[in-house]
Design an enzyme around this catalytic site. Structure first.
Site, PDB file in Angstrom:
ATOM      1  CB  SER A 157       4.895  -7.489   5.415  1.00 27.74           C
ATOM      2  OG  SER A 157       3.975  -8.492   5.047  1.00 27.74           O
ATOM      3  CD  GLU A 175       8.573  -3.242   8.128  1.00 34.29           C
ATOM      4  OE1 GLU A 175       7.847  -4.236   7.929  1.00 34.29           O
ATOM      5  OE2 GLU A 175       9.047  -2.559   7.209  1.00 34.29           O
ATOM      6  CG  PHE A 190      -0.224   0.387   2.528  1.00 34.32           C
ATOM      7  CD1 PHE A 190      -0.017   1.722   2.865  1.00 34.32           C
ATOM      8  CD2 PHE A 190       0.272  -0.589   3.385  1.00 34.32           C
ATOM      9  CE1 PHE A 190       0.660   2.073   4.031  1.00 34.32           C
ATOM     10  CE2 PHE A 190       0.947  -0.244   4.552  1.00 34.32           C
ATOM     11  CZ  PHE A 190       1.135   1.091   4.867  1.00 34.32           C
ATOM     12  CE  LYS A 221      -3.138  -8.278  -4.559  1.00 35.83           C
ATOM     13  NZ  LYS A 221      -3.561  -7.287  -3.504  1.00 35.83           N
ATOM     14  CD  GLU A 279      -5.539  -6.223   0.142  1.00 34.17           C
ATOM     15  OE1 GLU A 279      -4.555  -5.903  -0.545  1.00 34.17           O
ATOM     16  OE2 GLU A 279      -5.558  -7.224   0.890  1.00 34.17           O
ATOM     17  NE  ARG A 280      -3.585  -2.590   3.761  1.00 31.63           N
ATOM     18  CZ  ARG A 280      -2.620  -2.784   4.637  1.00 31.63           C
ATOM     19  NH1 ARG A 280      -2.587  -2.082   5.740  1.00 31.63           N
ATOM     20  NH2 ARG A 280      -1.688  -3.675   4.420  1.00 31.63           N
ATOM     21  CB  CYS A 305      10.526  -0.772   2.527  1.00 33.84           C
ATOM     22  SG  CYS A 305      11.293  -0.157   1.031  1.00 33.84           S
TER      23      CYS A 305
END
Ligand code: NAD
Length: 505
Positions: free
Chosen positions: A233, A389, A156, A180, A183-184, A288
């Site tokens: 993640s 994290e 996201f 893909k 979805e957020r 990240c």
């Protein structure tokens, strides 16, 4: 608060050049994290949608792989122009769903642009090798051929940059691509699809499949998906790597991080504090490559903590659409709760809160998912604030005696994405650079994200699979080498002589 149904934004897949409604049973609410309001509803992919997308991509890949390099390159140059022209619109779409400030959204598009520009030079990357006369009348040469269909599964936090770290090289090397997205934050994916189409990319070469685990698992196990790029993640990266390789696919899977910045006493501590403040709290720490641990050696620690306290007081936390904002909200209320819990655990375990961003209320945005900049000093490496994290605006200070101890702390951490050192001594920097088990290293640079013509990727638990994204790794990932050895009889005559200047199209 929930917007009324009539105001909700809806989303589609993008399959074979068409915006195609999803047919899955499940829906996902899309939020504006700055207001806490539901702004859209995403219908997720069904099995049927997955199969339709892969079939379209596989069909398109056949023709695209045969398309000349000059035609492919023209489309990439055009994509660059499309991206430039619609930067503002794309940035607003990112900020509205992801929360980062508008300039930061534009910054990620700048990095996406760099990746397209690198892909514009694909002709150079695909030249191959040639050995003439390895035996009498025999030559050997190698070419890179595309794989077919590459699926990209993205997080996201970079809704434009990460897909564009994958798609341009996958497409330039002759593959079809299925994105893909998270979805957020789905809006950017559909804008990117429009841009590719406007750039002249044939239908089916770039597709978007909206979905969750069902869509991901469908792609990981589909026999007609040849390779999977993943960024997200660590636990999911490992799952993607293991599942997709078990199904015979090539995989690059980049995971999470805990990035340390070492500050030595001989560093310019003011500059280090300025840079760590931005590297830890930019994008609310949802990067990240965010610096989440400052490893302060000797005398540097007290000075650094004081200066960070001053800097954090001046960070403007607000809706990312506000041009004065330095930092926006977190992605969800669950993320906010989790970050606040970890700060509380550190406090309870005896760490010192130099700055505490809990209970922050942003005027006019009281329902937003905000946490203010937080600095946790005297952290121990067994605390959850160090071990997890956090992916929020939290900078942990671990105090060490010297450079050797700092290197030891970093090398004992399971992640290995990015790290940096602040020092004015070249020998210390060189020792650090040579000793740390981390994939990307900065020297007096807080966020060492390499330019797109170098490859990006961490070590250890920050990456599964040996290839990173971008640069030569990206070209290798999208292609497989074929080596040809040939002998031809001498021709008796040449019949295709022409007065025209040779053309390649
Ligand atoms: P995430 O792992 O939750 O999700 C990433 C993608 O995986 C999404 O598309 C999601 O739909 C899918 N996914 C999630 N759970 C799944 C499951 N159980 N099975 C199959 N698919 C699943 O990551 P996120 O929260 O979207 O992004 C933040 C994470 O990404 C952080 O850990 C961050 O460090 C990492 N990240 C890494 C890099 C890098 O280059 N190493 C870059 C950006 C983000």
């Amino acid at each position: 608060m929930t917007a009324t149904a009539t105001q909700l934004k809806t989303f589609t897949h993008f399959i074979d050049g068409q915006k195609t409604p999803a047919t899955g049973e499940q829906h996902q609410d899309i939020y504006n994290p700055a207001t806490g309001q539901v702004t859209g509803q995403l219908r997720l992919a069904s099995e049927q949608d997955i199969n339709k997308t892969v079939a379209a991509a596989q069909k398109a890949a056949e023709e695209w792989s045969q398309t000349s390099l000059t035609k492919r390159t023209k489309i990439l140059f055009s994509m660059r122009e499309q991206l430039v022209a619609r930067t503002d619109e794309l940035a607003e779409a990112i900020t509205a769903e992801q929360g980062k400030v508008l300039d930061d959204s534009k910054g990620e598009i700048g990095r996406a642009l760099e990746a397209v520009e690198y892909a514009c030079g694909i002709v150079d990357q695909l030249k191959g090798d040639y050995s003439a006369q390895i035996a009498t009348g025999v030559d050997t040469f190698s070419v890179r051929e595309p794989l077919g269909v590459i699926a990209g599964i993205t997080p996201f936090n970079f809704p434009a940059m990460v897909p564009m770290w994958m798609a341009p090289l996958a497409i330039a090397t002759g593959n079809a691509f299925i994105l893909k997205p998270s979805e957020r934050a789905p809006s950017a994916s559909l804008i990117l699809a429009e841009l590719w189409q406007a750039a002249g990319l044939p239908d089916g070469v770039f597709n978007v499949l909206q979905g969750d685990k069902v869509a991901v698992d469908g792609l990981l196990t589909h026999p007609d998906v040849n390779a999977v790029s993943f960024i997200g993640s660590t636990p999911i990266a490992q799952y993607i790597h293991d599942t997709a390789t078990a199904h015979g696919k090539r995989v690059q899977a980049l995971g999470g991080a805990k990035n340390h910045a070492v500050v030595l006493p001989d560093a310019d501590i003011d500059t280090a504090a300025d840079l760590l403040n931005t590297a830890a709290f930019g994008a609310a720490g949802e990067r990240c490559m965010a610096i989440s641990v400052a490893v302060a050696a000797g005398d540097a620690a007290d000075a650094l903590a004081d200066k960070l306290r001053e800097r954090t007081n001046n960070v403007v936390v607000a809706d990312g659409m506000n041009t004065n904002a330095d930092m926006g909200p977190l992605i969800t209320s669950a993320a906010k709760e989790r970050v606040e819990r970890i700060i509380g655990e550190a406090e309870a375990d005896g760490a010192t809160l130099v700055a505490d961003g809990r209970d922050l209320s942003v005027k006019g945005n009281e329902e937003g998912f905000f946490v203010g900049p937080t600095v946790i000093d005297h952290a121990q490496t067994d605390m959850s604030a160090y071990q997890e994290e956090i992916f929020g605006p939290v900078l942990v200070i671990v105090r060490v005696a010297n450079l050797d101890e700092a290197i030891q702390v970093i090398n004992e951490n399971p992640y290995g994405n990015g790290t940096s050192i602040f020092t004015s001594t070249g020998a210390f920097a060189r020792k650090f650079q040579r000793s740390v088990n981390v994939g990307m290293v900065g020297v007096n640079i807080p966020i060492p994200v390499p330019a797109a013509w170098h490859s990006f990727g961490g070590w250890n638990d920050s990456r599964f699979g040996d290839l990173g994204v971008n640069g030569a790794d990206g070209v290798s990932f999208g292609t497989r080498k074929k080596v040809i050895t040939q002998r031809w009889p001498e021709p008796t005559h040449v019949s295709d002589a022409s007065f025209n200047f040779p053309s390649h199209s």
